[in-house]
Write an enzyme that holds these catalytic residues in place. Structure first.
Site, PDB file in Angstrom:
ATOM      1  N   LYS A 278       4.778 -10.537   9.090  1.00  0.00           N
ATOM      2  CA  LYS A 278       4.153  -9.777  10.187  1.00  0.00           C
ATOM      3  C   LYS A 278       2.634  -9.928  10.107  1.00  0.00           C
ATOM      4  O   LYS A 278       1.966 -10.040  11.121  1.00  0.00           O
ATOM      5  CB  LYS A 278       4.551  -8.300  10.119  1.00  0.00           C
ATOM      6  CG  LYS A 278       3.848  -7.468  11.189  1.00  0.00           C
ATOM      7  CD  LYS A 278       4.486  -6.118  11.359  1.00  0.00           C
ATOM      8  CE  LYS A 278       4.244  -5.205  10.186  1.00  0.00           C
ATOM      9  NZ  LYS A 278       2.839  -4.720  10.086  1.00  0.00           N
TER      10      LYS A 278
ATOM     11  N   MET B 134       0.853  -1.195   0.000  1.00  0.00           N
ATOM     12  CA  MET B 134       0.000   0.000   0.000  1.00  0.00           C
ATOM     13  C   MET B 134       0.890   1.247   0.000  1.00  0.00           C
ATOM     14  O   MET B 134       0.454   2.335   0.361  1.00  0.00           O
ATOM     15  CB  MET B 134      -0.939  -0.015   1.203  1.00  0.00           C
ATOM     16  CG  MET B 134      -1.893  -1.216   1.156  1.00  0.00           C
ATOM     17  SD  MET B 134      -3.455  -0.976   2.000  1.00  0.00           S
ATOM     18  CE  MET B 134      -2.885  -0.741   3.667  1.00  0.00           C
TER      19      MET B 134
ATOM     20  N   GLN C 172     -10.355  -2.575   2.051  1.00  0.00           N
ATOM     21  CA  GLN C 172      -9.908  -3.269   3.267  1.00  0.00           C
ATOM     22  C   GLN C 172      -9.894  -2.366   4.505  1.00  0.00           C
ATOM     23  O   GLN C 172      -9.419  -2.775   5.551  1.00  0.00           O
ATOM     24  CB  GLN C 172      -8.548  -3.937   3.048  1.00  0.00           C
ATOM     25  CG  GLN C 172      -7.377  -3.003   2.864  1.00  0.00           C
ATOM     26  CD  GLN C 172      -6.112  -3.760   2.475  1.00  0.00           C
ATOM     27  OE1 GLN C 172      -5.970  -4.208   1.334  1.00  0.00           O
ATOM     28  NE2 GLN C 172      -5.177  -3.894   3.394  1.00  0.00           N
TER      29      GLN C 172
ATOM     30  N   HIS D   7       9.562  -3.492   3.354  1.00  0.00           N
ATOM     31  CA  HIS D   7       9.114  -3.680   1.966  1.00  0.00           C
ATOM     32  C   HIS D   7      10.301  -3.915   1.040  1.00  0.00           C
ATOM     33  O   HIS D   7      10.243  -4.721   0.111  1.00  0.00           O
ATOM     34  CB  HIS D   7       8.392  -2.433   1.458  1.00  0.00           C
ATOM     35  CG  HIS D   7       7.067  -2.155   2.091  1.00  0.00           C
ATOM     36  ND1 HIS D   7       6.817  -1.022   2.831  1.00  0.00           N
ATOM     37  CD2 HIS D   7       5.913  -2.848   2.080  1.00  0.00           C
ATOM     38  CE1 HIS D   7       5.568  -1.028   3.239  1.00  0.00           C
ATOM     39  NE2 HIS D   7       4.991  -2.135   2.813  1.00  0.00           N
TER      40      HIS D   7
ATOM     41  N   HIS E 198       9.013   1.069   3.433  1.00  0.00           N
ATOM     42  CA  HIS E 198      10.043   1.118   4.487  1.00  0.00           C
ATOM     43  C   HIS E 198      10.992  -0.063   4.235  1.00  0.00           C
ATOM     44  O   HIS E 198      10.749  -0.877   3.322  1.00  0.00           O
ATOM     45  CB  HIS E 198       9.397   1.067   5.878  1.00  0.00           C
ATOM     46  CG  HIS E 198       8.452  -0.081   6.068  1.00  0.00           C
ATOM     47  ND1 HIS E 198       8.863  -1.394   6.067  1.00  0.00           N
ATOM     48  CD2 HIS E 198       7.110  -0.111   6.247  1.00  0.00           C
ATOM     49  CE1 HIS E 198       7.829  -2.180   6.245  1.00  0.00           C
ATOM     50  NE2 HIS E 198       6.747  -1.441   6.348  1.00  0.00           N
TER      51      HIS E 198
HETATM   52  O1  PAF Z   1      -0.229  -5.977   3.432  1.00  0.00           O
HETATM   53  C1  PAF Z   1      -0.619  -5.018   2.734  1.00  0.00           C
HETATM   54  O2  PAF Z   1       0.058  -4.006   2.577  1.00  0.00           O
HETATM   55  C2  PAF Z   1      -1.989  -5.095   2.073  1.00  0.00           C
HETATM   56  O3  PAF Z   1      -2.900  -5.756   2.877  1.00  0.00           O
HETATM   57  C3  PAF Z   1      -1.938  -5.727   0.669  1.00  0.00           C
HETATM   58  C4  PAF Z   1      -1.482  -7.168   0.713  1.00  0.00           C
HETATM   59  C5  PAF Z   1      -1.009  -4.921  -0.216  1.00  0.00           C
HETATM   60  C6  PAF Z   1      -3.328  -5.702   0.041  1.00  0.00           C
HETATM   61  O4  PAF Z   1      -3.820  -4.410  -0.091  1.00  0.00           O
END
Ligand code: PAF
Length: 285
Positions: free
Chosen positions: A149, A30, A61, A37, A34
């Site tokens: 996580k 999203m 979500q 990622h 950091h």
């Molecule tokens: O973990 C996340 O950042 C989100 O839940 C994902 C997997 C990108 C789905 O929007």
């Protein structure tokens, strides 16, 4: 590095890479990238020719009153960071592009979405399962990398891939922590130095639990561990949402500690920042 905003262009891009025989990896995010990622991107890079990073703050979500509007966004920085990791494409669709008008479909992984984060965030995992399914359809990766996580999310995605026969290998990446032990999260930037100190109780709780297990794995039970963890969380003054000992794959509670037992935690550190963490109770052989 390509920056792609439309569904048509990402399809065209991945089709051409596939036609050239390239192995594709997807790292769904999203944004607000950091070092956690970036570690997922490096893992993806080791196993694929082309890495696609999706940056999409998925409205589906987030529940009412959650931090969708306030979720940190830093697209230019994210693109620079992704490019530095050798990412081949950033896919950044807008919400209208992603869902289109009259979008009605939900993907729901029924059982695994109950309990833990599913209790406090009803509908959250349907939003995750739906967007991840769409991302798999759009980017056709051979593999996708997710952080451990998000234990419940990872179990749900593995189940989704099995149930819907997505030809995607799911790779879980170990939690990346700051030197003080706090698991990296885009939401950590909202913490003051004092809040951050209190947030460390999550990592400390995992330490407490692991110490009890290493003292006497045969005799210690989940109830005993959870009593000690509850005390640790209470002392720090955070608002604990849940603390459970579960099997890392099935997410079923485990009273007897085994090789797949994980302590999973969620706590509200401030009114707006809720963090999760987890840790295995026995080291892998
Ligand atoms: O973990 C996340 O950042 C989100 O839940 C994902 C997997 C990108 C789905 O929007």
């Amino acid at each position: 590095m390509k920056i792609v905003f439309t569904l048509a262009e990402i399809r065209k891009t991945v089709d051409s890479w596939r036609a050239a025989g390239e192995r594709l990896a997807l790292v769904p995010t999203m944004g607000c990238l950091h070092p956690g990622h970036l570690a997922l991107m490096r893992a993806a890079r080791r196993q694929a020719d082309k890495v696609i990073v999706s940056i999409f703050v998925n409205p589906m979500q987030f529940g009412p009153g959650e931090d969708f509007d306030a979720y940190p966004r830093q697209f230019a920085d994210d693109c620079r960071l992704a490019a530095e990791q050798g990412v081949a494409a950033v896919f950044n669709p807008g919400a209208d592009e992603m869902y289109g008008p009259f979008f009605q479909t939900r993907v729901s992984v029924a059982h695994l979405s109950q309990g833990m984060c599913g209790t406090g965030r009803p509908g959250h995992f349907d939003g995750v399962a739906t967007v991840v399914s769409k991302l798999f359809q759009l980017t056709t990766p051979h593999l996708a990398v997710f952080g451990e996580k998000d234990l419940q999310q990872l179990a749900i995605i593995r189940q989704l891939v099995r149930d819907l026969n997505f030809p995607v290998e799911i790779i879980g990446h170990p939690i990346v922590r700051d030197p003080d032990g706090l698991a990296m999260s885009s939401r950590n930037r909202y913490l003051s130095a004092e809040d951050r100190q209190r947030a460390l109780c999550l990592y400390q709780s995992i330490g407490v639990a692991r110490a009890l297990v290493s003292e006497n794995q045969q005799a210690v039970t989940a109830s005993r561990i959870l009593a000690a963890v509850t005390e640790t969380l209470a002392r720090s003054g955070v608002d604990a949402e849940y603390a459970v000992v579960v099997n890392q794959h099935s997410l079923e509670p485990e009273e007897v500690i085994g090789p797949d037992s994980v302590l999973a935690l969620a706590a509200r550190i401030t009114r707006t920042v809720r963090l999760i963490d987890n840790g295995r109770l026995i080291d892998e052989e």
